[in-house]
Design an enzyme around this catalytic site. Structure first.
Site, short mmCIF file in Angstrom:
data_model
loop_
_atom_site.label_atom_id
_atom_site.label_comp_id
_atom_site.label_asym_id
_atom_site.label_seq_id
_atom_site.Cartn_x
_atom_site.Cartn_y
_atom_site.Cartn_z
N GLU A 155 0.90 -1.65 0.09
CA GLU A 155 0.15 0.19 -0.39
C GLU A 155 0.57 1.64 0.15
O GLU A 155 1.12 1.65 -1.01
CB GLU A 155 -1.31 -0.03 1.20
CG GLU A 155 -1.92 0.71 0.71
CD GLU A 155 -3.70 0.39 1.41
OE1 GLU A 155 -4.32 0.78 1.43
OE2 GLU A 155 -3.66 -1.31 1.92
N GLU B 88 -2.30 -0.79 12.99
CA GLU B 88 -3.51 -0.08 12.13
C GLU B 88 -4.51 -0.15 13.22
O GLU B 88 -5.50 0.71 12.93
CB GLU B 88 -3.50 -1.11 11.06
CG GLU B 88 -4.31 -0.06 10.18
CD GLU B 88 -4.21 -0.98 8.86
OE1 GLU B 88 -3.69 -2.34 8.42
OE2 GLU B 88 -4.42 -0.46 8.08
C1 BGC Z 1 -5.62 1.84 4.50
C2 BGC Z 1 -6.00 2.86 5.63
C3 BGC Z 1 -6.76 4.57 4.70
C4 BGC Z 1 -7.39 3.48 4.37
C5 BGC Z 1 -8.36 3.93 4.05
C6 BGC Z 1 -6.15 1.26 4.07
O1 BGC Z 1 -5.97 0.47 3.67
O2 BGC Z 1 -4.09 1.91 5.23
O3 BGC Z 1 -4.50 3.58 6.50
O4 BGC Z 1 -6.54 5.49 5.28
O5 BGC Z 1 -6.91 2.37 3.40
O6 BGC Z 1 -9.51 3.56 4.54
#
Ligand code: BGC
Length: 925
Positions: free
Chosen positions: A493, A775
């Site tokens: 990501e 997270e």
């Molecule tokens: C990310 C988040 C991001 C989100 C959007 C995720 O996959 O890691 O931190 O803000 O997607 O909702």
């Protein structure tokens, strides 16, 4: 006496490539003696060219301004170096000595060259070409290809007086001159929307060049330009090459000889390339393969036989802009705390800290031995490396994943050292296999690198747990600044997710100097704005912001909230100017799509409507907590952000002196607030959904009428009951709830939350080994283990936004909205939660602000230090009849102490700059 320090141009120390024609200068001030009330009353700046010619002499300017001073001298010339001298006068008219700094202008002209290859830009400088290998040599749809090595030999007729080189790449590059690495930048030119622009960097290479033969060379990797990119494979089915496939390099070297001659060496058709070097593959997500048997000793120095190298190909490129932010560079190294061998021949180095960068490894082996390094954040119960959360390819989802794996193929001639070039990894553990011996812990070093804005915040208090939380917050921050503010540094990501940095941005600014970094990234945001005005969910946005990932409330709002914080923290009005029109377009789009001003996602333009992401409703198998009811309804959440951002746009307009817009958006904000109350707020103050988050957001954004606020606070507290007095909030509401608890007199509850170690809490993470913020609140749970590996990073700063509360409430440092850039600061530490002391310092744009407090049985001590020119309202917690003294003197007699306002629970003391030691003691009865 006062002294200017930390002289900067465009937020950077002695920058080597400035391409704004009107750069801004700033300095901080230091006291030379103990006198209070010191401040600057005048300054004098002199700017001169290398030949001694003065291009700007302000004379003595009667002003207390120390920041955002716009250069207003003669036109600046590209590639020229300017030295600037500064002195200041204090309130007694004593002058400081001169302080000296410098900046070098960049190379302008749209792209130094254009697709046709002959645009010399302004001032008739020669053009440079984008060069590299032909496509067949470097492109493979499925796999990363070998690096391109480029070289050019040239002769200098005289010794060098001054030389600067500008360089950029489509891809990432390392620059070499005469056998040496140029600069310490990693992953330059960093990430921008390469379709629009690429950044170039400037380097002072005076010391690397010599009279006679010289060689300049470069190595290229795919980077963000041509490599794998987070989410791309999963959402678009494209594995690599989002911006392009042709790796390209551009450079121009400007040399001034001691004899007064000038010479320019540019990338052009005379350069040669090979792809037969040691870097066989490199990719940000996948890792690097380095075959040391293929090293080419001396390739980047004169005397090398480059006959096998081919003439380069060239092609067009985008506009070039000077990099406005601090480079990614190694800021510290870590040594392992342990090495284990969970399987024979498989060694795991534990760095003791989740970190981001790569490993440097010393090895001995036979020629051709393949040493494999795999990186991960956690261990499995059997001690092997846990890598499931990297979303590695599985048969059902073959296109996802960040391999995070390096290979070093040995030369086999004794001690060898491997360090990668064009990748980065998120890890605490490095698994090494392929060695013929048991390694020592000291064979491996963790190299920590990130966008290197200075550390400006030092925080410490009497609670080891809270210190660990702050340390984890700060480590998470340095783990996620890699040209863009990323969500996470390990899985596939690593995007500049705007919602995460939106909520985290104030914490970020307390910990590190973010001014230059956000200057860069807010341009990425602006460039990724959808045609209809939606701000992107992340920036840069390689996946077409018109089609997807745009306009999400809380995410898009970063384009409004972060510029505003740049103004509050750094007094930056230029960024407000740059972002104002885009911010208006964003609000206008929201208004047009939500005619009754309730944000309902009618247009369905945000199919993934995140809301208060990762709230308690997303927990998996956590006994004792409700399974639903924690999430604030998305309409409530989104309308709250809509109202808040509209209000901020109105305030931006005021600051910029744009009266009609100020009125328009203030009125609109009022209407949204009214709609919010009509639609969602009951007469008893209950807000639809009855969630902690709903109350926290409505309070934080000042959406409720004054009479309903105490009730909303009561409902917010009641909403904690089903959660055993804990939180049910997601990433956008958690810190806002902490701040509102304090604002409405419940700091004791906020302290209870930050001291908590039950799930969900920061303490739970720390007690279970976290060294960076997770997270998810339930990233790992006792009895259950890891959350769904499909989305479970252990290095995400959003929940770490609680750092803002720690800075504001424990350290007590609060920027004052009415005096931006810390001209005046509100110092308001609130002891509690069993803490007996705290001390913190913050290097503001005007200089260091320090607070230290302690409590004992008799009272509270608060020490404050303010740099010259900074005044403060110091709020001392007092109860009833407390007597306040400063350095043992009654307040009335103290130099520097102004108005004193005594309240029931605290006393607010206005002070001038200087050091103070306040003590509030209970009166002896
Ligand atoms: C990310 C988040 C991001 C989100 C959007 C995720 O996959 O890691 O931190 O803000 O997607 O909702």
């Amino acid at each position: 006496m006062i002294r200017p320090t930390h002289l900067r141009c465009e937020y950077l120390v002695n920058p080597l490539a400035i391409d704004t024609r009107h750069p801004r200068l700033s300095w901080a001030l230091e006291r030379v003696d103990a006198r209070r009330g010191a401040r600057q009353t005048a300054y004098h700046i002199v700017v001169q060219q290398a030949d001694g010619e003065i291009v700007w002499d302000t004379g003595r300017v009667e002003s207390d301004q120390t920041t955002q001073i716009v250069y207003a001298g003669r036109p600046l010339r590209q590639t020229a170096r300017y030295e600037w001298r500064l002195r200041v006068w204090d309130e007694r008219d004593e002058a400081s000595d001169w302080s000296v700094a410098a900046w070098t202008m960049g190379r302008w002209g749209p792209g130094w060259t254009n697709a046709r290859g002959h645009d010399g830009g302004a001032d008739d400088l020669p053009a440079a070409a984008w060069i590299g290998a032909p496509l067949d040599d470097i492109w493979n749809e499925r796999a990363s290809q070998p690096s391109t090595y480029l070289r050019k030999q040239f002769t200098l007729a005289a010794p060098v007086r001054w030389a600067v080189v500008y360089a950029s790449a489509l891809g990432v590059y390392e620059l070499r001159i005469n056998g040496q690495r140029v600069g310490d930048h990693i992953l330059a030119p960093e990430w921008t929307d390469y379709d629009t622009k690429a950044q170039y960097q400037g380097y002072d290479v005076t010391a690397l060049l010599r009279e006679g033969e010289n060689v300049i060379g470069a190595v290229l990797g795919p980077g963000w330009y041509a490599g794998q990119l987070g989410l791309g494979a999963a959402f678009l089915g494209i594995e690599r090459g989002y911006y392009g496939r042709l790796l390209r390099f551009i450079a121009q070297l400007h040399i001034e000889g001691a004899d007064g001659t000038t010479q320019v060496v540019s990338t052009d058709g005379s350069w040669r390339y090979t792809t037969d070097g040691p870097i066989r593959a490199a990719d940000i997500l996948a890792g690097e393969i380095y075959d040391a048997r293929r090293e080419m000793p001396g390739w980047d120095a004169p005397g090398f036989d480059g006959r096998g190298w081919q003439p380069v190909a060239s092609s067009g490129g985008p506009t070039l802009v000077a990099q406005p932010n601090e480079p990614i560079r190694i800021t510290r190294t870590l040594t392992p705390i342990a090495v284990t061998e969970p399987r024979p021949g498989v060694f795991i180095f534990d760095l003791g800290q989740n970190m981001v960068g790569w490993a440097r490894l010393k090895v001995r082996g036979q020629a051709g031995d393949d040493i494999r390094l795999r990186y991960g954040e956690a261990l499995n119960p059997d001690g092997t490396l846990y890598r499931d959360n990297l979303r590695l390819p599985d048969p059902n989802d073959p296109q996802r994943g960040a391999q995070q794996e390096d290979h070093y193929i040995c030369r086999g001639d004794g001690d060898e050292t491997f360090e990668p070039h064009f990748t980065y990894h998120g890890f605490r553990y490095v698994e090494v296999s392929g060695l013929r011996y048991t390694p020592a812990a000291s064979d491996l070093t963790g190299c920590v690198f990130h966008s290197s804005g200075a550390d400006v915040g030092q925080f410490e208090c009497s609670s080891p747990l809270l210190n660990k939380i702050m340390s984890a917050v700060q480590w998470t921050q340095r783990s996620n600044l890699h040209s863009v503010p990323t969500d996470c540094p390990q899985r596939d990501e690593r995007l500049g997710w705007a919602g995460d940095i939106q909520v985290y941005s104030q914490t970020a600014m307390f910990n590190m100097d973010m001014a230059a970094f956000f200057t860069k990234w807010l341009r990425d945001v602006r460039e990724a704005q959808a045609d209809d005005g939606r701000f992107p969910d992340f920036a840069p946005h390689p996946f077409d912001p018109n089609a997807r990932f745009s306009g999400n409330p809380g995410w898009g709002d970063a384009g409004v909230i972060i510029p505003w914080r740049m103004y509050l923290n750094y007094g930056d009005t230029r960024i407000l100017e740059e972002m104002f029109e885009p911010a208006c377009r964003y609000i206008d789009w929201s208004a047009a799509n939500n005619p009754d001003l309730i944000w309902r996602n009618r247009s369905q333009l945000t199919p993934l409507w995140y809301g208060d992401w990762l709230n308690a409703d997303t927990f998996v198998d956590i006994p004792g907590l409700p399974r639903a009811g924690g999430e604030v309804p998305k309409e409530v959440y989104s309308t709250a952000f809509f109202a808040y951002s509209t209000q901020l746009v109105a305030r931006m307009a005021e600051v910029l002196g744009r009266r009609p817009e100020a009125r328009k958006y203030a009125r609109l904000a009022e209407q949204i607030r009214a709609a919010f109350n009509r639609e969602f707020v009951a007469a008893d103050g209950r807000i639809t959904g009855d969630t902690q988050a709903g109350y926290a957001l409505a309070l934080h954004f000042d959406l409720l009428p004054a009479r309903l606020r105490p009730r909303a606070v009561r409902h917010m507290l009641a909403a904690m009951q089903p959660y055993g007095g804990g939180l049910s909030t997601g990433i956008q509401s958690t810190v806002r709830m902490m701040l509102e608890l304090t604002r409405y007199g419940h700091t004791d509850i906020a302290y209870r939350l930050i001291n908590r170690t039950e799930m969900p809490s920061w303490g739970y993470m720390i007690e279970h080994g976290a060294t960076t913020i997770w997270e998810r609140w339930d990233g790992w749970a006792e009895g259950r283990g890891f959350q769904n590996p499909g989305m479970n990073s252990f290095n995400h700063y959003a929940i770490g936004a609680v750092g803002e509360w720690m800075w504001r409430v424990i350290a007590g440092i609060n920027p004052d909205e009415s005096a931006p850039g810390y001209k005046h600061v509100r110092i308001r530490p609130i002891p509690g939660g069993g803490l007996t002391w705290a001390r913190a310092s913050y290097d503001s744009i005007r200089g260091r602000i320090a607070v230290a407090w302690s409590v004992d049985g008799q009272g509270v001590n608060v020490d404050v230090a303010l740099p010259p020119g900074v005044t403060a309202a110091v709020e001392i917690p007092t109860s009833g009849e407390a007597v306040i003294e400063e350095s043992g003197q009654p307040l009335e007699r103290c130099e520097g102490v102004g108005r004193v306002a005594r309240g029931d629970t605290s006393t607010v003391i206005e002070v001038e700059s200087g050091e103070y030691k306040f003590r509030a003691a209970r009166q002896p009865s």
